[in-house]
Design a protein around this motif. Sequence first.
Motif, PDB file in Angstrom:
ATOM      1  N   LEU A 202       0.935  -1.210  -0.168  1.00  0.00           N
ATOM      2  CA  LEU A 202      -0.059  -0.099  -0.091  1.00  0.00           C
ATOM      3  C   LEU A 202       0.859   1.224  -0.078  1.00  0.00           C
ATOM      4  O   LEU A 202       2.164   0.978   0.269  1.00  0.00           O
ATOM      5  CB  LEU A 202      -0.866   0.151   1.320  1.00  0.00           C
ATOM      6  N   SER A 203       0.288   2.456  -0.177  1.00  0.00           N
ATOM      7  CA  SER A 203       0.784   3.776  -0.319  1.00  0.00           C
ATOM      8  C   SER A 203      -0.002   4.732   0.175  1.00  0.00           C
ATOM      9  O   SER A 203      -1.283   4.642  -0.336  1.00  0.00           O
ATOM     10  CB  SER A 203       1.791   3.924  -1.386  1.00  0.00           C
ATOM     11  N   VAL A 204       0.342   5.772   0.604  1.00  0.00           N
ATOM     12  CA  VAL A 204      -0.488   6.846   1.260  1.00  0.00           C
ATOM     13  C   VAL A 204      -0.208   8.203   0.475  1.00  0.00           C
ATOM     14  O   VAL A 204       1.251   8.478   0.540  1.00  0.00           O
ATOM     15  CB  VAL A 204      -0.388   7.046   2.719  1.00  0.00           C
ATOM     16  N   SER A 205      -0.997   9.044   0.227  1.00  0.00           N
ATOM     17  CA  SER A 205      -0.976  10.495  -0.201  1.00  0.00           C
ATOM     18  C   SER A 205      -1.809  11.368   0.557  1.00  0.00           C
ATOM     19  O   SER A 205      -2.896  10.987   0.963  1.00  0.00           O
ATOM     20  CB  SER A 205      -0.927  10.438  -1.744  1.00  0.00           C
ATOM     21  N   CYS A 214      -3.722   3.771  -1.504  1.00  0.00           N
ATOM     22  CA  CYS A 214      -3.736   3.034  -2.406  1.00  0.00           C
ATOM     23  C   CYS A 214      -3.252   1.585  -2.149  1.00  0.00           C
ATOM     24  O   CYS A 214      -2.483   1.557  -1.714  1.00  0.00           O
ATOM     25  CB  CYS A 214      -3.001   3.476  -3.733  1.00  0.00           C
ATOM     26  N   PHE A 215      -4.075   0.589  -2.751  1.00  0.00           N
ATOM     27  CA  PHE A 215      -3.774  -0.809  -2.370  1.00  0.00           C
ATOM     28  C   PHE A 215      -4.055  -1.751  -3.180  1.00  0.00           C
ATOM     29  O   PHE A 215      -4.822  -1.499  -4.388  1.00  0.00           O
ATOM     30  CB  PHE A 215      -4.060  -1.275  -0.896  1.00  0.00           C
ATOM     31  N   ILE A 216      -3.697  -3.153  -3.075  1.00  0.00           N
ATOM     32  CA  ILE A 216      -4.348  -4.152  -3.933  1.00  0.00           C
ATOM     33  C   ILE A 216      -5.236  -5.087  -3.520  1.00  0.00           C
ATOM     34  O   ILE A 216      -5.544  -5.545  -2.445  1.00  0.00           O
ATOM     35  CB  ILE A 216      -3.096  -4.910  -4.399  1.00  0.00           C
ATOM     36  N   GLY A 231      -8.451   2.445  -4.282  1.00  0.00           N
ATOM     37  CA  GLY A 231      -7.890   3.472  -3.536  1.00  0.00           C
ATOM     38  C   GLY A 231      -9.107   3.521  -2.621  1.00  0.00           C
ATOM     39  O   GLY A 231     -10.167   3.271  -2.447  1.00  0.00           O
ATOM     40  N   GLN A 232      -8.856   4.336  -1.393  1.00  0.00           N
ATOM     41  CA  GLN A 232     -10.087   4.740  -0.218  1.00  0.00           C
ATOM     42  C   GLN A 232      -9.631   5.932   0.190  1.00  0.00           C
ATOM     43  O   GLN A 232      -8.347   6.100   0.576  1.00  0.00           O
ATOM     44  CB  GLN A 232      -9.995   3.614   0.631  1.00  0.00           C
ATOM     45  N   LEU A 233     -10.286   7.124   0.215  1.00  0.00           N
ATOM     46  CA  LEU A 233     -10.383   8.122   0.757  1.00  0.00           C
ATOM     47  C   LEU A 233     -10.577   8.396   2.505  1.00  0.00           C
ATOM     48  O   LEU A 233     -11.547   7.765   2.927  1.00  0.00           O
ATOM     49  CB  LEU A 233     -11.063   9.369   0.114  1.00  0.00           C
TER      50      LEU A 233
END
Length: 496
Positions: A202-205, A214-216, A231-233
């Motif tokens: 995963l990674s975060v912005s 963002c992830f799989i 993605g998830q907000l």
Amino acid sequence: MKNLLTNFFALTSIILLFQWQSGFSQVGNEFPIEVGPDSCFALGYANDDTKYMIVMRREKSYGADIVVQFHSKADHSLIGSPIVLGSTNMTFENFEKSIPQVAFDGTRYLIVWTDGKNGGIKYRFIHSQTFELSQLYNDPTLPIYLGGIKSLHYNPTTNKYLLVGSIETQGGSLYHIYTFIGTDGVLYSSSQLASFAVRRELSVSYANGKYLVCFIKKSSNPNLNDYEVVGQLLDENGNLVGSSFAIDTSLAPSDDPLFVLFDGKYHVCFYTEEEQTGWKIYAKRIDPNGNVSSSRSLISSDGHILPFAILGNSKILVTWTRFPYETTVGAIKGKFINLNLDPIGDDFLIFQHLNNKIPVGSMGVFADNKFFVYTTRLELATILTNGDVYGVTILDPTGVEDEINSVQTYELYQNFPNPFNSSTRIKFSVKETQNVSIRLMNILGEEIATLLNENVSSGVHSIEFNAEKFNLSGGVYFYQMKAGDFISTKKMIYLK
């Protein structure tokens, strides 16, 4: 067969060496970070105004120490010896479940890592100037795995860190959870990010008061490889904003770590896909409200694993590991793209194999008009072992051209990042040599400081502005450029 393989590796080495020497001329000389007898692996980074900090895992007979090494921006010299923050019981065979995460709040760095499958997390602060360590925090009640790239994010508005990781059920399924950590070390309660099983990566912005994770998504069909990037907000209080949404649904496997950053207008998610014609690196843009671009951009047809991206001077340097499993020849490659995701030149080599060790994984930062990239070189045996950490400087590929080529207009650009914490960059263009002044004003229009007042040659230029040097309070400020009859004013927001 042995002679054939020997000749193949020798030929491949010659080709790589030729590419290295005749290719991207703005890749500088390598500098060592940790190349001693200890086996280390670079897994995280952060920086302040004068130095960089690399977070590493140093292998022990069982588990590893988590250490940091500072080095100077000015000359790449090491600052002191590696500082041990603590240890982890996670062995190297499972280290992808315990990738240390780091973030900087302007004064201190926070480093978080997994202690063991049932041992929860450990974390510690270190002061950027005095190197003073906080107490070692340990929460054995949160058996969280940290398997992403950039899954810890500091928010100056809330003065908290968002941390996203995964928990594993008895059946082996993974689910992402998130929590907050205060600058006082307080760990807040955790919540589940999505109701479905996921992969670890995963990674975060962050942008406009919302986080994007963002992830799989883990496929429920056993006949399909994992293929959906989602993605998830989250809002700043940790509330889910809407439901998870698809970023890429192509049927090619997307089962390697991905990376996301915010370029000032869009989040850009970089991910790999294993297609029949080979591995590819793709990117998609997502606006701050979660609307995904209908098209995706091919970054490289010679990609492989571990994409990473660095934003600087209105362009992005994308790096990845090119690691053919059938040979021992590996490399870190890179490519510059603009903010429309169009290429600026071709792929180029950044690191290649050296002394029978191959580079695996890369990360980096942008500062002082340069891109800095780091990697770990490893021996390839039954597993990757005996790691050494190196860094390299890459010049902005258009920076020299911007200074030389004729510019037909005067322009003052919006500072980036904006809003900013501590430092930001102000870019401007001048069509002919003359005196240029850039002045800082408060909200009443009163001049606070002169940032530039000198003769400047024709071209595109930029200056670094550090608010801490002027003891500014957080708030709205203006900067004004004057060059002959040209006057332009822009607004900036300082988050302290």
